[in-house]
Design a protein around this motif. Structure first.
Motif, PDB file in Angstrom:
ATOM      1  N   SER A  18       1.279  -0.831   0.165  1.00  0.00           N
ATOM      2  CA  SER A  18      -0.010  -0.361   0.400  1.00  0.00           C
ATOM      3  C   SER A  18       0.582   1.132   0.069  1.00  0.00           C
ATOM      4  N   ARG A  19       2.286   0.999   0.476  1.00  0.00           N
ATOM      5  CA  ARG A  19       3.207   2.144   0.193  1.00  0.00           C
ATOM      6  C   ARG A  19       3.606   2.977  -0.998  1.00  0.00           C
ATOM      7  N   GLU A  20       3.080   1.358  -1.523  1.00  0.00           N
ATOM      8  CA  GLU A  20       3.487   2.428  -3.254  1.00  0.00           C
ATOM      9  C   GLU A  20       2.595   2.674  -3.607  1.00  0.00           C
ATOM     10  N   THR A  21       0.996   2.863  -3.672  1.00  0.00           N
ATOM     11  CA  THR A  21       0.013   3.635  -4.270  1.00  0.00           C
ATOM     12  C   THR A  21       0.350   5.216  -4.457  1.00  0.00           C
ATOM     13  N   PRO A  22      -0.391   6.177  -4.878  1.00  0.00           N
ATOM     14  CA  PRO A  22       0.066   7.290  -4.962  1.00  0.00           C
ATOM     15  C   PRO A  22      -1.166   7.614  -3.697  1.00  0.00           C
ATOM     16  N   PHE A  23      -1.615   6.914  -3.085  1.00  0.00           N
ATOM     17  CA  PHE A  23      -2.607   7.854  -1.786  1.00  0.00           C
ATOM     18  C   PHE A  23      -1.383   7.830  -0.949  1.00  0.00           C
TER      19      PHE A  23
END
Lengths: 440, 254
Positions: A24-29
C-alpha cells in the motif's frame, strides 16, 4: 504530558505505521498520507483558542498514548446478537478495535455493480475505483483529526453502488471495542452511491470493556444524481471512549441524504457533519439526538453548504443533559450567492435536567443570496412541571412520568429512523438509560 | 371520606385559602362556588397535590390518611381524581400510552394484573362512547390540538376510565357549549354512586342543573362563607355573589 510530546507520539507512530504498510506504500495515495501527517504536524491538536473548538477541550485525550491495533482481537460471534437486528437481512461489516473482522462480517452483496468491502481489501481489489474517490471530498487543510485519520488511512468500509440499483437490505457497519490496551483507530469510510440508486446504511459503535480508547473516524459520502441514502449512526460506546468523527457528504442534482445521529455514549464526543449541496434540487435531512449523563461531553458541529439554487435542508438536533454533562451544538449554514430559492430549516432543542448540566448552542447562518427561506432556532429548557403534574395526577410515578416526558421530547427525532426494528431498539435503549439514571 | 380542617394555603407568599373546613362523605356531591379569585381552584389543586402550593396550617384527612403527606401519584392511586381546569398539552406522549401506563400503575397498586392489549382497547372503547369521543383520540398526543370542549371531555373520559373514589371537577363547565356540558354531566352522573364522592368547583350554576349537588358551599376570599343545599346555587345564580360578600364583611358574632 506536554501537547508537543503527544503530537510527536502520533508522528512517530506514523513511521511505524508506514513500515507496516507493505504494498500500500507504493500507491499514489501514500503521498496523500504523507502530506496529511505533515499537515497534522503543522496544525497540532486543537485547543479551546481555536474558534471551532471553543467549547470542546480535547486535553483529556492527549494524556493517553494510544497504540495502533496490530491484530484483529478475538471476539465471540455471540456478542453480535445484541447489536444486530434479527428481522433485517443485514449485510454486516464488523470491525474490532479498528480492524476489519472477516470472521464476524457477513456480506451477501457483492458483484461488479455493488461492492461492500473493507477499505483495506478494496484498495487491492478495486484500486482504481477507490483511489478515484478516496480523499476527494473531505479536506484536512484545517482539521487536524481529519489530517491524522488521512495519514493513518488503512481500513474502514468501502461501499460502491453503481447507477440504478435499489438495495433494500441495510448495510450495517458494527464497530466493537474490546480488550485492555489503550488503542486508537483511524477508520476511514467511503460510500459512493451512483445515479438513481438507493441504499440504507446503519453504523453502530459499541464497547465490550471499559478500557479507554480513541475512535477517530472520517467518512466520505458521495450521493450522485437522484440517489437516495438513509444513514443512521448509533453511538453507544463506553464513557471512557473518545469519539471524534468527521463526515463529508457531497450531494449531486436531485439527490436525497437523510441521516439520524444518536449519541448515547462516549466520554468526549465530537461529530463534524458537513454536507455540500453541489447541484440543484437536493434534499438533506439531518436529525440528531444526544443524551449526556455523568460527566459526558457531546459536541455536534454541522455544516450545510448550500452551493446551488433550489435545495432544501432540514435539520433538527435535540439533546438531554443530566448530572454534569455538557453539550455543544453548532449549526452552520452557508447560502452561497448563487443559491437562490434555498429553503433551509434548522432547530436545536435541549433539556437540561440539572443546574450542573450545560449546553452551548450556536446557530450560524451566513446568507449571501437574497431570495431564500432560512429559519433557525435554539431553545434550552427544563422538563415541563405542568406536564409532570398532569401525569402524576393520573397515578403515574415521578420516575416514569419523567421518562415519558423525556422520551416525548425526542420523539420527533426518533420517528425519522425509518427502519422500525432499529427505531424500536433505540427507543428501548434510551428508555433504559432514562430509568437507569433515576435509579442510580 | 374527606375531612379538611382549618386549611390555610399560600401561593408565592400570598395567602389564598384562609382556613377551610369541609367534610365530604361517600355518596355525596358537593359544589364549591365562588367569584373569581376566591380560591376555588387553589383548593382543588392543593387536594390533588400540586407542589407549588404552600400549606400554612390545617390538615386534610382522606379515608383516614394524611393527604398532604402523599405524593400526587399516591393520591391518584388511592382514588383521588382532579379534572383539570386547563388540561395540559403533552406532545409526543400518545393518549393510549398515557392511559395504559396510568391504568396499569393503578391496577398494580391494588394488586391487580395488568390489562393485555385486547382488554385495554375494549375498555377504552366502552369509556369513549360515554363521552362521544372517537377512537382516533387514542393515537393522538395528550390534549395536543384538542379544542377546549375536547379537552374537558377528555378529562371526563379519563375519570370514567380510572373510576375514582373522590373526583374533583375544577371548572369543568367553563367554556363548554350546552351539548358538551350535557355529555360531561352524563359522564359524571354515571360515576355517581353510594361509594364515591364528587366535588364540583364552578363559577356558574348551570352545570348544577345537570349534576344536582347535595351541598353547595360558597367560597369568598379564601373562606367558606355559606353552605346550603342546591337552593343556594340558584340564589347565587339569580342574585350574584355580592350579597354573600356583604355578609362576610360584617364581623360574625360568635
Amino acid at each position: 504530558m506536554e501537547i508537543t510530546d503527544i503530537k510527536q507520539w502520533y508522528i512517530s507512530n506514523f513511521e511505524l505505521f508506514e513500515e507496516s504498510l507493505n504494498g500500500s506504500r507504493e500507491t499514489p495515495f501514500h503521498e496523500v498520507r504523507r502530506s496529511a501527517i505533515s499537515k497534522f504536524s503543522e496544525l497540532g491538536f486543537p485547543t479551546p483558542r481555536h474558534e471551532e473548538w471553543k467549547y470542546t477541550n480535547v486535553a483529556p485525550m492527549l494524556e493517553h498514548k494510544f497504540k495502533l491495533p496490530t491484530e484483529v482481537a478475538k471476539v465471540p460471534k455471540e456478542v453480535l446478537r445484541d447489536f444486530t437486528f434479527d428481522t433485517l437481512k443485514e449485510n454486516l461489516v464488523v470491525f474490532v478495535n479498528g480492524l476489519f473482522s472477516e470472521e464476524l462480517s457477513n456480506i451477501a452483496l457483492n458483484s461488479d455493480d455493488i461492492i461492500v468491502s473493507s477499505l483495506r481489501n478494496a484498495m487491492v481489489n478495486h484500486a482504481d475505483l477507490v483511489y478515484k474517490h478516496l480523499g476527494r471530498y473531505v479536506s484536512f487543510e484545517d482539521e487536524s483529526f481529519t489530517a491524522l485519520n488521512t495519514a493513518f488511512t488503512n481500513d474502514g468500509t468501502f461501499i460502491f453502488v453503481t447507477d440504478n440499483k435499489v438495495i433494500e437490505d441495510p448495510i450495517h457497519l458494527i464497530y466493537i471495542s474490546d480488550g485492555d490496551t489503550e488503542l486508537v483507530s483511524h477508520l476511514r469510510n467511503l460510500f459512493i452511491v451512483g445515479k438513481n440508486s438507493q441504499v440504507k446504511i446503519i453504523e453502530s459503535f459499541h464497547s465490550l470493556s471499559d478500557t479507554t480508547y480513541f475512535n477517530n473516524l472520517v467518512t466520505e459520502v458521495f450521493v450522485d444524481e437522484c440517489a437516495i441514502i438513509d444513514h443512521i449512526k448509533l453511538q453507544e460506546e463506553s464513557i471512557n471512549a473518545f469519539h471524534i468523527s468527521n463526515s463529508q457528504v457531497q450531494q449531486e442534482r436531485q439527490s436525497v441524504y437523510r441521516t439520524v445521529n444518536i449519541d448515547l455514549g462516549g466520554g468526549l464526543v465530537r461529530n463534524n457533519l458537513n454536507v455540500l449541496l453541489n447541484d440543484e434540487h437536493c434534499e438533506s435531512h439531518l436529525f440528531g439526538f444526544f443524551l449526556g449523563q455523568g460527566t459526558q461531553h457531546i459536541d455536534n458541529h454541522t455544516f450545510i453548504d448550500h452551493a446551488k439554487p433550489h435545495c432544501f435542508s432540514n435539520e433538527l438536533y435535540k439533546g438531554i443533559l443530566d448530572d454534569k454533562a455538557r453539550g455543544v451544538f453548532n449549526g452552520k449554514i452557508i447560502v452561497r450567492p448563487d443559491a437562490q430559492k434555498t429553503n433551509a430549516l434548522q432547530s436545536n432543542k435541549t433539556l437540561l435536567l440539572t443546574d450542573d448540566a450545560s449546553i452551548n448552542a450556536k446557530p450560524q447562518l451566513e446568507i449571501f443570496a437574497d431570495d431564500v427561506k432560512c429559519t433557525h432556532g435554539a431553545t434550552i429548557g427544563q422538563l415541563d412541571d405542568e406536564a409532570m403534574f398532569y401525569l402524576r395526577a393520573r397515578g403515574i410515578g415521578e420516575e416514569m412520568a419523567g421518562a415519558m416526558l423525556r422520551h416525548a421530547f425526542i420523539s420527533d427525532v426518533l420517528e425519522n429512523i425509518k427502519i422500525e426494528e432499529v427505531r424500536e431498539r433505540m427507543d428501548a435503549h434510551i428508555i433504559e438509560r432514562f430509568t437507569k439514571a433515576l435509579k442510580s | 371520606m374527606l375531612k379538611v380542617k382549618g386549611l390555610k394555603v399560600a401561593v408565592e407568599g400570598n395567602e389564598i385559602l384562609k382556613g377551610i373546613d369541609l367534610e365530604v362523605n361517600k355518596g355525596e356531591v358537593h359544589a364549591i362556588m365562588g367569584p373569581n379569585g376566591s380560591g376555588k381552584s387553589t383548593l382543588a389543586n392543593v387536594l390533588a397535590g400540586r407542589e407549588e402550593y404552600e400549606v400554612l396550617a390545617g390538615e386534610v384527612l382522606y379515608n383516614g390518611q394524611n393527604l398532604l403527606d402523599m405524593k400526587p401519584e399516591e393520591r391518584a392511586r388511592e382514588g383521588l381524581f382532579l379534572a383539570f381546569q386547563y388540561p395540559v398539552e403533552i406532545p409526543g406522549v400518545s393518549m393510549s400510552n398515557f392511559l395504559k401506563t396510568a391504568l396499569n400503575e393503578l391496577r398494580d397498586h391494588h394488586g391487580q394484573e395488568k390489562l393485555d392489549a385486547m382488554e385495554f382497547f375494549a375498555l377504552m372503547r366502552e369509556k369513549l362512547k360515554l363521552v362521544n369521543m372517537d377512537e382516533k383520540l387514542l393515537s393522538r398526543s395528550i390534549n395536543e390540538g384538542f379544542s377546549g370542549g375536547e379537552k374537558k371531555r377528555n378529562e371526563i373520559f379519563q375519570m370514567a376510565l380510572l373510576e375514582p373514589k373522590l373526583a374533583i371537577l375544577d371548572e369543568t363547565d367553563s367554556g363548554l357549549d350546552i351539548d358538551a356540558l350535557k355529555i360531561v354531566s352524563k359522564g359524571v352522573n354515571q360515576l355517581r354512586s353510594q361509594d364515591n364522592a364528587i366535588i364540583i368547583v364552578t363559577h356558574y350554576q348551570r352545570l348544577l342543573n345537570y349534576i344536582v349537588p347535595d351541598f353547595v358551599h360558597v367560597l369568598v376570599d379564601g373562606k367558606i362563607v355559606k353552605s346550603g343545599d342546591k337552593g343556594l346555587a340558584l340564589k347565587l345564580d339569580e342574585q350574584g355573589y355580592d350579597w354573600v360578600k356583604d355578609n362576610v364583611s360584617e364581623p360574625v358574632a360568635a
